[in-house]
Design an enzyme around this catalytic site. Sequence first.
Site, PDB file in Angstrom:
ATOM      1  N   ASP A  35     -12.197   4.393   9.899  1.00  0.00           N
ATOM      2  CA  ASP A  35     -12.738   4.127   8.561  1.00  0.00           C
ATOM      3  C   ASP A  35     -13.259   2.696   8.473  1.00  0.00           C
ATOM      4  OD1 ASP A  35     -13.492   4.817   6.003  1.00  0.00           O
ATOM      5  OD2 ASP A  35     -11.522   4.475   5.116  1.00  0.00           O
TER       6      ASP A  35
ATOM      7  N   LYS B 261       0.852  -1.171   0.000  1.00  0.00           N
ATOM      8  CA  LYS B 261       0.000   0.000   0.000  1.00  0.00           C
ATOM      9  C   LYS B 261       0.897   1.234   0.000  1.00  0.00           C
ATOM     10  CE  LYS B 261      -3.711   0.048   2.565  1.00  0.00           C
ATOM     11  NZ  LYS B 261      -4.877   0.354   1.708  1.00  0.00           N
TER      12      LYS B 261
END
Length: 217
Positions: A143, A55
């Site tokens: 999130d 990522k």
Amino acid sequence: KHLQASPFRAPGRLMITTDTVLESRYAIDALIDRGGMADVYRARDLRLRREVAVKVLRDVEHERRFAAEARTLANLQHAHLVRLLDAGTDNGDAFLVLELLGGATVRELIAQGPLDPARVARIGGETAAALDYIHRRGIVHRDVKPSNLMLDEHGSVRLADFGIARLLGGTAITTTHQAIGTMAYIAPEQLEGGNIGPAADIYSLGLVLIECATARR
């Protein structure tokens, strides 16, 4: 075929393509997903000869802080968290190396229709266990959403992207930065710019479970 560079990456930073090898170790194979805060790639760990997910984060404010927070997150070990294997920077790009899971996400399950109540209960229980674990260590996810709930080969939930807000070096929502959170699941205090604590994650999980049961936001 070369991957396209992220449109959010600052000029002069590393262009991630299928020829990229981060820190002479992680060979990029393909783009998996592109989000507001990061791009995710399938890659090969050339040293340990295994597939991983890489990522690449955008807008990391302080590389030194990023390194310190990454070490903290790498020490988290829980059955329902996606494991962080490594972290580093290469030519100004900060990146995380994560275990690569072969299962679907809860988002993909919901796309097929409402889930069985027993499946909803399992998703809720496993996600709550992961959240309890990180909350006890001073980390708020910020999130929680169906696409961040991944499934392993046994169908168990693995919470992804834990601690990303900490790694990015901030939590406030401003007009010039990507909001930490997704609008359909965000807690009111996140929108108001107030103090964000574990309650925000529980709020988001409740909305996720309603969606699991109804297949509607």
